[in-house]
Design an enzyme around this catalytic site. Structure first.
Site, PDB file in Angstrom:
ATOM      1  N   VAL A  75      60.434 -49.729 -11.453  1.00 46.02           N
ATOM      2  CA  VAL A  75      60.118 -51.084 -11.898  1.00 46.02           C
ATOM      3  C   VAL A  75      61.404 -51.870 -11.565  1.00 46.02           C
ATOM      4  O   VAL A  75      62.640 -51.573 -12.068  1.00 46.02           O
ATOM      5  CB  VAL A  75      60.063 -51.083 -13.401  1.00 46.02           C
ATOM      6  CG1 VAL A  75      59.596 -52.492 -13.975  1.00 46.02           C
ATOM      7  CG2 VAL A  75      58.850 -50.108 -14.151  1.00 46.02           C
TER       8      VAL A  75
ATOM      9  N   LYS B  42      53.800 -51.876 -12.765  1.00 45.11           N
ATOM     10  CA  LYS B  42      55.026 -52.206 -13.492  1.00 45.11           C
ATOM     11  C   LYS B  42      54.824 -52.635 -14.651  1.00 45.11           C
ATOM     12  O   LYS B  42      55.501 -52.401 -15.663  1.00 45.11           O
ATOM     13  CB  LYS B  42      55.841 -52.978 -12.624  1.00 45.11           C
ATOM     14  CG  LYS B  42      56.112 -52.207 -11.233  1.00 45.11           C
ATOM     15  CD  LYS B  42      56.847 -53.548 -10.321  1.00 45.11           C
ATOM     16  CE  LYS B  42      57.268 -52.762  -9.040  1.00 45.11           C
ATOM     17  NZ  LYS B  42      57.533 -53.621  -8.008  1.00 45.11           N
TER      18      LYS B  42
ATOM     19  N   GLU C 226      63.718 -45.098 -12.923  1.00 41.79           N
ATOM     20  CA  GLU C 226      64.313 -46.494 -13.097  1.00 41.79           C
ATOM     21  C   GLU C 226      63.895 -47.382 -11.804  1.00 41.79           C
ATOM     22  O   GLU C 226      63.726 -48.620 -11.792  1.00 41.79           O
ATOM     23  CB  GLU C 226      66.117 -46.360 -13.187  1.00 41.79           C
ATOM     24  CG  GLU C 226      66.728 -47.717 -13.084  1.00 41.79           C
ATOM     25  CD  GLU C 226      66.231 -48.506 -14.377  1.00 41.79           C
ATOM     26  OE1 GLU C 226      66.582 -47.915 -15.453  1.00 41.79           O
ATOM     27  OE2 GLU C 226      65.357 -49.622 -14.239  1.00 41.79           O
TER      28      GLU C 226
ATOM     29  N   THR D 101      62.006 -46.241   3.670  1.00 41.14           N
ATOM     30  CA  THR D 101      62.713 -46.962   3.460  1.00 41.14           C
ATOM     31  C   THR D 101      63.628 -46.798   2.393  1.00 41.14           C
ATOM     32  O   THR D 101      64.863 -47.121   2.448  1.00 41.14           O
ATOM     33  CB  THR D 101      61.890 -48.455   2.997  1.00 41.14           C
ATOM     34  OG1 THR D 101      61.142 -48.589   3.957  1.00 41.14           O
ATOM     35  CG2 THR D 101      62.714 -49.496   2.774  1.00 41.14           C
TER      36      THR D 101
ATOM     37  N   ALA E  13      61.755 -33.318   2.697  1.00 41.57           N
ATOM     38  CA  ALA E  13      60.236 -33.070   3.039  1.00 41.57           C
ATOM     39  C   ALA E  13      59.789 -34.475   3.638  1.00 41.57           C
ATOM     40  O   ALA E  13      59.921 -35.481   3.252  1.00 41.57           O
ATOM     41  CB  ALA E  13      59.473 -32.829   1.808  1.00 41.57           C
TER      42      ALA E  13
ATOM     43  N   ASP F  89      50.605 -53.535  -7.709  1.00 50.20           N
ATOM     44  CA  ASP F  89      51.786 -53.054  -8.105  1.00 50.20           C
ATOM     45  C   ASP F  89      52.572 -53.707  -9.101  1.00 50.20           C
ATOM     46  O   ASP F  89      53.326 -52.920  -9.806  1.00 50.20           O
ATOM     47  CB  ASP F  89      52.882 -53.326  -6.632  1.00 50.20           C
ATOM     48  CG  ASP F  89      54.235 -52.935  -6.737  1.00 50.20           C
ATOM     49  OD1 ASP F  89      54.564 -51.663  -6.526  1.00 50.20           O
ATOM     50  OD2 ASP F  89      55.072 -53.882  -7.077  1.00 50.20           O
TER      51      ASP F  89
ATOM     52  N   ILE G 265      67.325 -53.266 -10.688  1.00 51.99           N
ATOM     53  CA  ILE G 265      67.601 -53.821 -12.033  1.00 51.99           C
ATOM     54  C   ILE G 265      67.316 -52.715 -13.070  1.00 51.99           C
ATOM     55  O   ILE G 265      66.261 -52.065 -13.277  1.00 51.99           O
ATOM     56  CB  ILE G 265      66.519 -55.173 -12.264  1.00 51.99           C
ATOM     57  CG1 ILE G 265      66.703 -55.927 -11.298  1.00 51.99           C
ATOM     58  CG2 ILE G 265      66.855 -55.779 -13.696  1.00 51.99           C
ATOM     59  CD1 ILE G 265      65.734 -57.161 -11.224  1.00 51.99           C
TER      60      ILE G 265
HETATM   61  N1  LIG Z   1      60.627 -50.285  -0.710  1.00 48.62           N
HETATM   62  C1  LIG Z   1      60.817 -50.719  -1.944  1.00 48.62           C
HETATM   63  O1  LIG Z   1      61.557 -51.940  -2.018  1.00 48.62           O
HETATM   64  C2  LIG Z   1      60.590 -49.872  -3.217  1.00 48.62           C
HETATM   65  C3  LIG Z   1      59.884 -48.813  -2.967  1.00 48.62           C
HETATM   66  N2  LIG Z   1      59.384 -48.171  -4.335  1.00 48.62           N
HETATM   67  C4  LIG Z   1      58.659 -47.006  -4.297  1.00 48.62           C
HETATM   68  O2  LIG Z   1      59.296 -45.822  -3.707  1.00 48.62           O
HETATM   69  C5  LIG Z   1      58.605 -45.077  -3.031  1.00 48.62           C
HETATM   70  C6  LIG Z   1      58.754 -45.150  -1.545  1.00 48.62           C
HETATM   71  O3  LIG Z   1      58.634 -46.434  -1.214  1.00 48.62           O
HETATM   72  P1  LIG Z   1      59.257 -46.590   0.341  1.00 48.62           P
HETATM   73  O4  LIG Z   1      60.404 -45.812   0.587  1.00 48.62           O
HETATM   74  O5  LIG Z   1      59.210 -48.091   0.572  1.00 48.62           O
HETATM   75  O6  LIG Z   1      57.939 -46.118   1.410  1.00 48.62           O
HETATM   76  P2  LIG Z   1      57.844 -45.505   2.803  1.00 48.62           P
HETATM   77  O7  LIG Z   1      56.253 -45.713   3.131  1.00 48.62           O
HETATM   78  O8  LIG Z   1      58.853 -46.473   3.681  1.00 48.62           O
HETATM   79  O9  LIG Z   1      58.365 -44.208   2.611  1.00 48.62           O
HETATM   80  C7  LIG Z   1      57.517 -43.081   2.181  1.00 48.62           C
HETATM   81  C8  LIG Z   1      57.799 -41.843   3.135  1.00 48.62           C
HETATM   82  O10 LIG Z   1      57.033 -40.808   2.710  1.00 48.62           O
HETATM   83  C9  LIG Z   1      56.520 -40.395   3.800  1.00 48.62           C
HETATM   84  N3  LIG Z   1      55.413 -39.316   3.346  1.00 48.62           N
HETATM   85  C10 LIG Z   1      54.116 -39.760   3.284  1.00 48.62           C
HETATM   86  N4  LIG Z   1      53.150 -38.515   2.833  1.00 48.62           N
HETATM   87  C11 LIG Z   1      54.459 -37.639   2.762  1.00 48.62           C
HETATM   88  C12 LIG Z   1      54.393 -36.089   2.467  1.00 48.62           C
HETATM   89  N5  LIG Z   1      52.892 -35.589   2.241  1.00 48.62           N
HETATM   90  N6  LIG Z   1      55.310 -35.167   2.501  1.00 48.62           N
HETATM   91  C13 LIG Z   1      56.475 -35.736   2.925  1.00 48.62           C
HETATM   92  N7  LIG Z   1      56.567 -37.165   3.261  1.00 48.62           N
HETATM   93  C14 LIG Z   1      55.463 -37.879   3.169  1.00 48.62           C
HETATM   94  C15 LIG Z   1      56.318 -41.312   4.820  1.00 48.62           C
HETATM   95  O11 LIG Z   1      55.794 -40.690   6.121  1.00 48.62           O
HETATM   96  C16 LIG Z   1      57.085 -42.281   4.626  1.00 48.62           C
HETATM   97  O12 LIG Z   1      58.254 -41.780   5.635  1.00 48.62           O
HETATM   98  C17 LIG Z   1      57.123 -45.507  -3.360  1.00 48.62           C
HETATM   99  O13 LIG Z   1      56.685 -45.151  -4.556  1.00 48.62           O
HETATM  100  C18 LIG Z   1      57.242 -46.990  -3.610  1.00 48.62           C
HETATM  101  O14 LIG Z   1      56.436 -47.636  -4.308  1.00 48.62           O
HETATM  102  C19 LIG Z   1      59.934 -48.534  -5.554  1.00 48.62           C
HETATM  103  C20 LIG Z   1      60.780 -49.685  -5.597  1.00 48.62           C
HETATM  104  C21 LIG Z   1      60.913 -50.525  -4.447  1.00 48.62           C
HETATM  105  N1  LIG Z   2      56.565 -53.583  -2.974  1.00 46.62           N
HETATM  106  C1  LIG Z   2      57.554 -53.847  -4.152  1.00 46.62           C
HETATM  107  C2  LIG Z   2      58.619 -52.780  -4.014  1.00 46.62           C
HETATM  108  C3  LIG Z   2      59.553 -52.614  -5.005  1.00 46.62           C
HETATM  109  O1  LIG Z   2      59.030 -51.934  -6.322  1.00 46.62           O
HETATM  110  C4  LIG Z   2      57.950 -54.865  -4.373  1.00 46.62           C
HETATM  111  O2  LIG Z   2      57.645 -56.082  -3.579  1.00 46.62           O
HETATM  112  O3  LIG Z   2      58.451 -55.644  -5.549  1.00 46.62           O
HETATM  113 NA    NA Z   3      64.753 -50.562 -11.969  1.00 50.22          NA
END
Ligand SMILES: NC(=O)C1=CN([C@@H]2O[C@H](COP(=O)(O)OP(=O)(O)OC[C@H]3O[C@@H](n4cnc5c(N)ncnc54)[C@H](O)[C@@H]3O)[C@@H](O)[C@H]2O)C=CC1
Ligand SMILES: N[C@@H](CC=O)C(=O)O
Ligand code: NA
Length: 430
Positions: free
Chosen positions: A134, A207, A131, A17, A47, A203, A138
């Site tokens: 959390v 934070k 950044e 995402t 990756a 989560d 923001i």
């Molecule tokens: N989605 C959101 O609104 C927010 C997410 N985050 C953080 O950002 C990070 C990513 O979140 P998202 O993009 O939402 O998660 P996501 O699950 O959509 O993306 C993670 C990707 O990493 C891949 N992956 C898993 N294991 C892997 C590996 N060994 N090597 C390479 N790729 C691998 C997965 O297949 C997936 O495509 C997480 O730490 C999440 O907590 C932080 C703030 C907001």
């Molecule tokens: N899953 C988290 C994503 C952002 O950190 C949320 O819902 O706030």
């Molecule tokens: Na932030």
């Protein structure tokens, strides 16, 4: 790691995402980011777990690799958006220890392994930026880590999980049930890969730990944060909150008292007039109270691919700027080492709803329990129902969590109390 040829090589780990939006924004605005950082930003690889899986159309397939370690070793700046603990932890440590700066959105990793990561920063003389970890877009990490470095923070109270705020908001404004609201939050890209991290408050607890560490210059890990999620909240709880002029929110609360620091996450009643009550949908809001600055409010999109990518890219520009021109991000600041308070010393307020036998002395018995436990009552509302019972809502002044818990235990044991309907924390009106 410095960029000698004017190029900063960027490795992206994880293309879900957030990662896919980082790729898009790098492609669309790379020249601006280059002008701002003084370096040409070159994405040298992405990756992924499965190179043949379908991707957003803008993701260059020739950059995909399943060799994350090899990719780390040929980049200057690593963007970690895999999430979870392993392999993210090992990859981030590998990068930092070899002098490569890391940009991550991984609050779970930071809150569980912060000390190890910060030690690796020192070891490799690298930088760690987070950044995005959390409150998404923001700039609250920057706000605490840099803007408020010349002040003393007294409290941080915030809505830091978009998914749960979205669920509570949809339940209260559109009458959606919990499962449907969660499914929508997942569809919109707000939820974690395992949404129980959102719903059960972990989560937000991660934070809260990060915010408290920054705010109070004290190491706080996720294990130091008592947490209650929103799984048990019903439509009736939300309606009762509204009837009493409150909004139900999942809050992260970090306070400094004379005795130390208290950090926790729980659902809370917030008065309709409080600024956090106006934080709707997947938006986040964080109120910071500082000694000299007074009250500040940070508000905006706390989840979702594009807003979170904005925070990631601001860190990438900073990392690239440092790689080109020298300089560092701030290092961990944990010099204050304030004690972390347990429930005996943690201040809280509650609203208890109970059903009481409507006969002389019942309310006095309840009030007596509050008095004996040293909990002062702010207000009492009583409604008589047709079955001869009274529904009573008692809101307390601040007391320790331990004395509030004992009060409820004694109410449960009191024969004139027919039922405890709910016990909810209250924030913001005292
Ligand atoms: N989605 C959101 O609104 C927010 C997410 N985050 C953080 O950002 C990070 C990513 O979140 P998202 O993009 O939402 O998660 P996501 O699950 O959509 O993306 C993670 C990707 O990493 C891949 N992956 C898993 N294991 C892997 C590996 N060994 N090597 C390479 N790729 C691998 C997965 O297949 C997936 O495509 C997480 O730490 C999440 O907590 C932080 C703030 C907001
Ligand atoms: N899953 C988290 C994503 C952002 O950190 C949320 O819902 O706030
Ligand atoms: Na932030």
């Amino acid at each position: 790691m410095s960029a000698t040829d004017g190029v900063v090589r960027i490795a992206l780990l994880g293309c879900g995402t957030v990662g896919s939006q980082v790729v898009r924004l790098l492609q669309e605005h790379g020249e601006d980011w280059a002008a701002r950082s003084g370096a040409r930003l070159e994405l040298v690889g992405i990756a992924v777990r499965d190179v043949s899986a379908p991707r957003a159309p803008w993701v260059p397939r020739d950059l995909l690799t399943d060799d994350a370690e090899g990719l780390v070793d040929r980049a200057d700046v690593i963007i970690e958006l895999v999430g979870g603990i392993e392999p993210a932890r090992s990859l981030v440590l590998r990068a930092l220890r070899s002098g490569r700066s890391v940009v991550t959105g991984n609050k779970a990793l930071l809150a569980r392994h912060g000390p190890e990561l910060h030690a690796a920063v020192e070891q490799g003389d690298a930088d760690l930026y987070y950044e995005a970890a959390v409150a998404g877009a923001i700039p609250v990490v920057y706000g605490l880590r840099e803007s408020l470095a010349g002040d003393n923070v007294l409290a941080v109270v915030g809505i830091v999980n978009g998914t749960t705020n979205y669920i509570l908001d949809e339940m209260s404004t559109r009458g959606l049930d919990f499962a449907d609201a969660l499914a929508q939050a997942q569809e919109l890209g707000y939820a974690e890969a395992d949404p129980s991290a959102d719903v059960d408050g972990h989560d937000a607890a991660a934070k809260a730990a990060i915010l408290a560490s920054l705010a109070f210059h004290t190491r706080v890990g996720i294990g130091d944060v008592p947490v209650t999620g929103i799984r048990h909240i019903t439509a009736e709880d939300i309606a009762a909150a509204q009837a009493g002029g409150h909004v139900m929110k999942l809050l992260a609360v970090a306070r400094r008292t004379d005795a130390g620091v208290a950090v926790r996450v729980h659902p809370a009643l917030v008065p309709e007039t409080h600024p956090l009550a106006a934080v709707r949908g997947a938006f986040n809001g964080v109120v910071v109270e500082a000694e000299a600055a007074g009250r500040l409010m940070f508000y905006g999109q706390g989840a979702g691919g594009t807003p979170t990518a904005s925070a990631v890219l601001s860190d990438v520009v900073a990392a690239a700027g440092h790689a080109m021109r020298g300089g560092h991000a701030p290092r961990e600041s944990a010099y204050a080492q304030l004690p972390l308070l347990g429930p005996d010393a943690t201040p809280a307020r509650t609203q208890v709803q109970l059903r009481l036998a409507d006969r002389p002395g019942s309310l006095a018995a309840v009030a007596g329990i509050y008095g004996e436990e040293g909990v002062s009552i702010e207000s009492v509302h009583q409604q008589r129902s047709d079955d001869g019972q009274a529904r009573v809502t008692i809101t307390s002044h601040a007391a320790t969590e331990a004395s509030l818990t004992r009060t409820v235990e004694r109410l449960v044991a009191e024969s004139r109390v027919q039922e405890i309907i709910s016990v909810t924390q209250v924030e913001g009106s005292e």
